[in-house]
Design an enzyme around this catalytic site. Sequence first.
Site, PDB file in Angstrom:
ATOM      1  N   SER A 101       0.710  -1.482   0.045  1.00 59.70           N
ATOM      2  CA  SER A 101       0.148   0.228   0.341  1.00 59.70           C
ATOM      3  C   SER A 101       1.172   0.972   0.174  1.00 59.70           C
ATOM      4  O   SER A 101       0.191   2.443   0.019  1.00 59.70           O
ATOM      5  CB  SER A 101      -1.542   0.006   1.122  1.00 59.70           C
ATOM      6  OG  SER A 101      -2.014  -0.820   1.162  1.00 59.70           O
ATOM      7  N   PHE A 159      -8.821 -12.509   1.293  1.00 54.56           N
ATOM      8  CA  PHE A 159      -7.807 -13.009   1.911  1.00 54.56           C
ATOM      9  C   PHE A 159      -8.453 -13.516   3.060  1.00 54.56           C
ATOM     10  O   PHE A 159      -7.655 -13.708   3.970  1.00 54.56           O
ATOM     11  CB  PHE A 159      -6.511 -12.431   1.512  1.00 54.56           C
ATOM     12  CG  PHE A 159      -6.153 -11.754   0.955  1.00 54.56           C
ATOM     13  CD1 PHE A 159      -5.920 -12.687  -0.004  1.00 54.56           C
ATOM     14  CD2 PHE A 159      -6.228 -10.428   0.256  1.00 54.56           C
ATOM     15  CE1 PHE A 159      -5.799 -12.534  -1.595  1.00 54.56           C
ATOM     16  CE2 PHE A 159      -6.361  -9.839  -0.657  1.00 54.56           C
ATOM     17  CZ  PHE A 159      -5.594 -11.612  -2.020  1.00 54.56           C
ATOM     18  N   ALA A 160     -10.287 -13.950   3.494  1.00 56.22           N
ATOM     19  CA  ALA A 160     -10.686 -14.745   4.593  1.00 56.22           C
ATOM     20  C   ALA A 160      -9.617 -15.730   4.823  1.00 56.22           C
ATOM     21  O   ALA A 160      -9.193 -16.125   6.216  1.00 56.22           O
ATOM     22  CB  ALA A 160     -11.488 -14.573   4.365  1.00 56.22           C
ATOM     23  N   SER A 199      -9.813   1.247   3.436  1.00 56.61           N
ATOM     24  CA  SER A 199     -10.427  -0.325   2.200  1.00 56.61           C
ATOM     25  C   SER A 199      -9.417   0.039   0.917  1.00 56.61           C
ATOM     26  O   SER A 199      -9.303   1.049   0.423  1.00 56.61           O
ATOM     27  CB  SER A 199     -11.802  -0.072   2.048  1.00 56.61           C
ATOM     28  OG  SER A 199     -12.001  -0.262   0.581  1.00 56.61           O
ATOM     29  N   ARG A 324       0.388   9.345   5.672  1.00 56.65           N
ATOM     30  CA  ARG A 324      -0.271   8.169   6.632  1.00 56.65           C
ATOM     31  C   ARG A 324       0.512   9.619   7.808  1.00 56.65           C
ATOM     32  O   ARG A 324       2.375   9.753   7.775  1.00 56.65           O
ATOM     33  CB  ARG A 324      -0.252   6.761   7.272  1.00 56.65           C
ATOM     34  CG  ARG A 324      -0.513   5.683   6.641  1.00 56.65           C
ATOM     35  CD  ARG A 324      -0.275   4.591   7.942  1.00 56.65           C
ATOM     36  NE  ARG A 324      -0.923   3.436   7.147  1.00 56.65           N
ATOM     37  CZ  ARG A 324      -1.696   2.995   7.787  1.00 56.65           C
ATOM     38  NH1 ARG A 324      -3.088   3.465   8.347  1.00 56.65           N
ATOM     39  NH2 ARG A 324      -2.157   1.977   6.603  1.00 56.65           N
ATOM     40  N   THR A 338       2.501   2.702   4.525  1.00 53.35           N
ATOM     41  CA  THR A 338       3.021   1.180   4.989  1.00 53.35           C
ATOM     42  C   THR A 338       2.388   0.059   3.933  1.00 53.35           C
ATOM     43  O   THR A 338       1.699   0.778   3.900  1.00 53.35           O
ATOM     44  CB  THR A 338       2.490   0.616   6.823  1.00 53.35           C
ATOM     45  OG1 THR A 338       1.295   1.566   7.070  1.00 53.35           O
ATOM     46  CG2 THR A 338       3.372   1.750   7.827  1.00 53.35           C
ATOM     47  N   SER A 365       5.034 -11.633   5.865  1.00 48.90           N
ATOM     48  CA  SER A 365       3.567 -10.949   5.725  1.00 48.90           C
ATOM     49  C   SER A 365       3.159 -11.804   6.813  1.00 48.90           C
ATOM     50  O   SER A 365       3.196 -13.398   6.905  1.00 48.90           O
ATOM     51  CB  SER A 365       2.995 -10.883   4.281  1.00 48.90           C
ATOM     52  OG  SER A 365       2.836 -11.489   4.017  1.00 48.90           O
ATOM     53  N   ASN A 366       1.495 -11.569   7.363  1.00 48.88           N
ATOM     54  CA  ASN A 366       0.981 -12.018   7.599  1.00 48.88           C
ATOM     55  C   ASN A 366       0.896 -12.547   9.057  1.00 48.88           C
ATOM     56  O   ASN A 366       1.334 -13.633   9.824  1.00 48.88           O
ATOM     57  CB  ASN A 366      -0.023 -13.561   6.378  1.00 48.88           C
ATOM     58  CG  ASN A 366      -1.353 -13.947   7.763  1.00 48.88           C
ATOM     59  OD1 ASN A 366      -2.377 -13.771   8.224  1.00 48.88           O
ATOM     60  ND2 ASN A 366      -1.700 -15.248   7.999  1.00 48.88           N
TER      61      ASN A 366
END
Length: 419
Positions: A101, A159-160, A199, A324, A338, A365-366
């Site tokens: 992002s 990506f649930a 979003s 940001r 970020t 990630s995650n």
Amino acid sequence: MVSRTVHRATASAAALLTLTAVPAHAATHESDTTRTSSAAALPAPDMTGLRAVLRTLTTQGAPGAIARIDDHGTVHTAAAGIDDRSTRRAIGNADRFRIGSVTKSFSAVVLLQLADAHKLDLDASVDRYLPGLLPDKRITVRHVLSHRSGLYDYTNSMFASSVSGFEAVRDKVFTYRQLVQLSLRHARTNAPGAAYSYSNTNFVVAGMLIEKLTGHSVGTEYRKRIIEPLKLRDTFYVHPATKIPGRYAHGYLTPDRTGAKLVDATDQTVSWAQSAGAVISTTRDLNTFFSALLGGRLTSAAQLAQMERWTPVNSTTRYGLGLRRRDLSCGVSVYGHTGAVQGFYTYSFTSKDGHRSLTALANTSNNGTVLNTMARTLESAFCGKRTKAIQSSPLTGRGSYVTERNVAYEDIAPGVARD
Ligand code: HEL
């Protein structure tokens, strides 16, 4: 571990110009005047602390981590760990990576340049430029760029399940309209302008606006307006190609199931994100980009001021237009973005005057612990040596992280579970 400090000439490119909806009330357009933010007033970066943070990241599940600080023409770099789990090659700051992002700041810059050229009115309805796309004519360009449109983030559903969700789209090519349609299947999160709710859909709409107003792809506009003028040699928008060109870090997605093997997520179209997250870059180029942006070399002062009209996210984070603001524990505010794309976490921020910038990357990630720890790179880079170590804190819940000050500081796209 590699670390070095070199001096270089100042860049010459300069000649240009959770589902937690946060109510956007009177504070929406607060200014920066009370924060310390000039790089001249900053303490020296704490490189020992920064190296320690990178090492910590590698103990928390990141194969590797890098960081680069550009401070008034002086460069500091640090690295820990590996960029490829097969070859075990050391990771380094020359490695390209997916910035997620942070791409949103590129998209916002293009639109603000179009506003500078009087081709775009930030307060006009999106419907004026893209008739019939959105179901509510009250949604303005400003709402989109500040995540206040209320458009549902389709990546929550996509990506649930992290690995199967990713594998289902890894090679897919979406049109922007398809992505907007995925969002519009869901109820909106708030009335236009009423609340902040992060979003990706907003920056898909931003990409559509760029293409409509310029008649060119977003890749062309990034190149013409940002990449070439700033001489960003390692920055690319290759969508829908799946490979990162040249030397790059591999990115490893952490599966949701504890103990499962990391998934090499390096190759993908990133078509699910496009203008919301598909740019490739390096620590050097991102530092150049945000230094130029905050230094006033990418937009007029008036449009930069628009980018810096802040919507509160939580006690330490504000969101402007694709930008940001993070308020650090030492009273300094920093400006940037970020990024989280499968396999890569990025932090890229600069001081108010653009003279000190930090970009950090962890090639996983995650992993909420890693993401949380990355915030400490900002403290090392902008707050200098601190007597009290900044502790990494546990993930406290879906989409919510706390610092040692016990405040949530990261807004995570809803449904993007990190545990
Ligand atoms: S999430 C964020 C970060 N943003 C948002 C955007 C980006 N990235 C995404 O929306 C990616 C979502 C899937 C990422 C994936 C993983 O961690 O690899 N997670 C899952 O699949 C979880 N089930 C707000 C953190 C930003 O900092 O702006 O980048």
